[in-house]
Design an enzyme around this catalytic site. Structure first.
Site, PDB file in Angstrom:
ATOM      1  N   TYR A  74       0.891  -2.796  14.221  1.00 23.12           N
ATOM      2  CA  TYR A  74      -0.060  -3.675  13.298  1.00 23.12           C
ATOM      3  C   TYR A  74      -1.275  -3.512  13.523  1.00 23.12           C
ATOM      4  CZ  TYR A  74       2.811  -7.349  11.177  1.00 23.12           C
ATOM      5  OH  TYR A  74       3.353  -7.870   9.945  1.00 23.12           O
ATOM      6  N   GLU A  80      -4.144  -5.633  11.472  1.00 20.82           N
ATOM      7  CA  GLU A  80      -4.848  -6.306  10.672  1.00 20.82           C
ATOM      8  C   GLU A  80      -6.443  -6.399  11.026  1.00 20.82           C
ATOM      9  OE1 GLU A  80      -3.260 -10.275  10.688  1.00 20.82           O
ATOM     10  OE2 GLU A  80      -1.494  -9.549   9.737  1.00 20.82           O
ATOM     11  N   ASP A 140     -10.120   2.093 -13.559  1.00 18.09           N
ATOM     12  CA  ASP A 140      -8.877   2.217 -13.064  1.00 18.09           C
ATOM     13  C   ASP A 140      -8.442   3.734 -13.032  1.00 18.09           C
ATOM     14  OD1 ASP A 140      -6.163   2.426 -12.224  1.00 18.09           O
ATOM     15  OD2 ASP A 140      -5.673   0.163 -13.143  1.00 18.09           O
ATOM     16  N   THR A 176      -4.240   4.492  -7.491  1.00 24.63           N
ATOM     17  CA  THR A 176      -3.097   4.609  -6.649  1.00 24.63           C
ATOM     18  C   THR A 176      -3.226   5.944  -6.082  1.00 24.63           C
ATOM     19  OG1 THR A 176      -2.056   5.483  -8.448  1.00 24.63           O
ATOM     20  CG2 THR A 176      -1.454   3.106  -7.747  1.00 24.63           C
ATOM     21  N   LYS A 200      -0.119   9.710  -7.694  1.00 23.24           N
ATOM     22  CA  LYS A 200       0.150  10.264  -9.055  1.00 23.24           C
ATOM     23  C   LYS A 200      -0.432  11.675  -8.892  1.00 23.24           C
ATOM     24  CE  LYS A 200       0.480   5.811 -11.498  1.00 23.24           C
ATOM     25  NZ  LYS A 200      -0.236   4.678 -10.705  1.00 23.24           N
ATOM     26  N   ARG A 253       2.849   6.764  -1.728  1.00 23.13           N
ATOM     27  CA  ARG A 253       2.694   5.441  -2.605  1.00 23.13           C
ATOM     28  C   ARG A 253       1.987   4.531  -1.919  1.00 23.13           C
ATOM     29  NH1 ARG A 253       6.461   6.692  -6.305  1.00 23.13           N
ATOM     30  NH2 ARG A 253       5.817   4.729  -7.555  1.00 23.13           N
TER      31      ARG A 253
END
Ligand code: DSN
Length: 423
Positions: free
Chosen positions: A57, A59, A203, A229, A232, A238
């Site tokens: 973790y 954060e 984008d 992203t 692609k 991903r």
């Protein structure tokens, strides 16, 4: 192609799931994957995303975490952000967004209040759900105004975009989309956003790899924020990234965490770092240019066979076909092509008289086949398979589809899939 892969621990623990993974590996190896938003990641990216980084973790941001034990994770995240900034020439990068839609939602959180006006390309014209389209939270919680493309050319009409922006004065203007086959004029959008006093968000999810490889102009000099992203054309895991000018860095970081998300997916961050390293190599420039060359060659071969292409062709990795003249609905064609081993997606075309779940078009692209090493010389064959497949879809000729499937598997067997072979 018979795959040599094995997943011993997975097979021992959960043979049912292991069998499904194996079947997917075989499918991805044997088929011609033409979905323009998909790709094959490298073995290195696959390995990075399957490591013990899963267990941690984190954060917060490097040097400012809410959990201890970040000696290695901080370095992983810094590697990813430094590589993103260097590759794209951006002042600031945040590699924590879980995917493209959360990345875009963070942009809304950073710059707009619920009810504010935002502007983007309409989804059926080639935009994205998160650019203010009505069914998305971004269209429900904000007032989305939408631009499109001209009926006669299939191209963006910048006079319309300017008029709309000056009339509506949106807080955000999005450019980019999911079915845009032509070069995006980021400079023109930048000028309009400045005139309208809007934050410009580019984008570039579809074309990030082309930009990194110098095969599409960069939005960085023109846009306040670049959203993308990573899976692609960029050929990473991903995930997603937000890049921005320095003045927006704090707002972006605060919006991603704690505004929208909790702990970052460190295994994905690591795989993004690997993909960015790969994208900085000279061979990736060759890849990006080959993607475009293949798309152009495929578009020409399809036009020669009488296919109607939105905007008349392509400048990038993507081709949008309107199958109305072929007398086959897009969904019927897409499903038939799938049976023929050619994986595409049905898609609306601009001014489509049909519904989104049963539209007139099919969207195809060349990122995956280029990753496997197919060249422009193969594109007439690909166009011929598509032509025969669409004809078989219309006539219901399952034998013809089976014959194409065998030919496709035969050719693809000679082009090993990255990440699916052990060498
Ligand atoms: N799902 C992506 C695409 O296929 O273009 C967009 O989010």
């Amino acid at each position: 192609m018979t795959l040599p892969l094995s997943h011993p621990a997975l097979s021992a623990t959960d043979p049912e799931l292991a069998a499904l993974v194996g079947a997917e590996e075989q499918l991805q190896a044997d088929t011609l994957r033409l979905i323009p938003s998909e790709n094959y990641v490298s073995q290195a990216v696959l390995e990075a995303s399957g490591t013990v980084l899963q267990n941690k973790y984190s954060e917060g941001y490097a040097g400012r975490r809410y959990y201890e034990g970040q000696q290695n994770i901080d370095q992983v995240e810094r590697l990813a952000t430094d590589r993103a900034k260097a590759l794209f020439g951006a002042d600031h990068a945040n590699v924590q967004p879980y995917s493209g839609s959360p990345a875009n939602l963070a942009v809304y959180l950073a710059f707009a209040e619920p009810g504010d006006t935002v502007m983007g390309m309409a989804l059926p014209m080639g935009g994205h759900l998160t650019h203010g389209w009505g069914v998305s939270a971004t269209g429900k919680w904000f007032r989305g105004v939408q631009y499109g493309v001209r009926h006669d050319t299939g191209l963006i009409d910048f006079d319309e975009v300017r008029d709309l922006a000056l009339k509506e004065r949106p807080k955000l203007i999005f450019c980019g989309g999911t079915a845009v086959p032509r070069t995006i004029d980021f400079a023109a959008f930048g000028e309009i956003a400045r005139e309208a006093g809007a934050v410009l968000v580019a984008d570039v999810a579809h074309i990030a790899g082309l930009i990194a490889g110098g095969a599409h102009p960069s939005p960085v000099p023109h846009a306040d924020v670049v959203s993308t992203t990573t899976h692609k054309t960029l050929r990473g895991p991903r995930g997603a990234m937000l890049m921005s000018r320095e003045e927006h860095a704090r707002a972006i970081d605060k919006a991603v965490f704690p505004g929208l998300q909790g702990g970052p997916h460190n295994q994905t961050t690591a795989a993004i770092a690997v993909a960015l390293h790969e994208a900085a190599q000279p061979s990736f420039r060759d890849y990006a240019h080959a993607v475009v060359a293949n798309a152009r060659a495929l578009a020409e071969a399809l036009l020669a066979r009488g296919f109607e292409l939105v905007s008349g062709g392509t400048d990038n990795h993507l081709i949008l076909m309107d199958l109305t003249p072929k007398d086959v609905p897009g969904k019927v064609a897409a499903k038939a092509l799938d049976r023929a081993g050619i994986v595409v997606n049905y898609n609306t075309v601009p001014y489509d008289p049909r519904k989104p779940f049963d539209p007139s078009g099919v969207r195809i692209g060349t990122p995956s086949l280029t990753s496997r090493g197919l060249t422009a010389a193969h594109m007439p064959t690909v166009a011929e398979w598509i032509d025969r497949g669409v004809t078989a879809a219309r006539t219901g000729d399952e034998g013809a589809l089976a014959a194409i499937r065998a030919e496709v598997a035969d050719l693809m067997g000679a082009f090993p899939a990255p990440g699916l072979t052990t060498d």
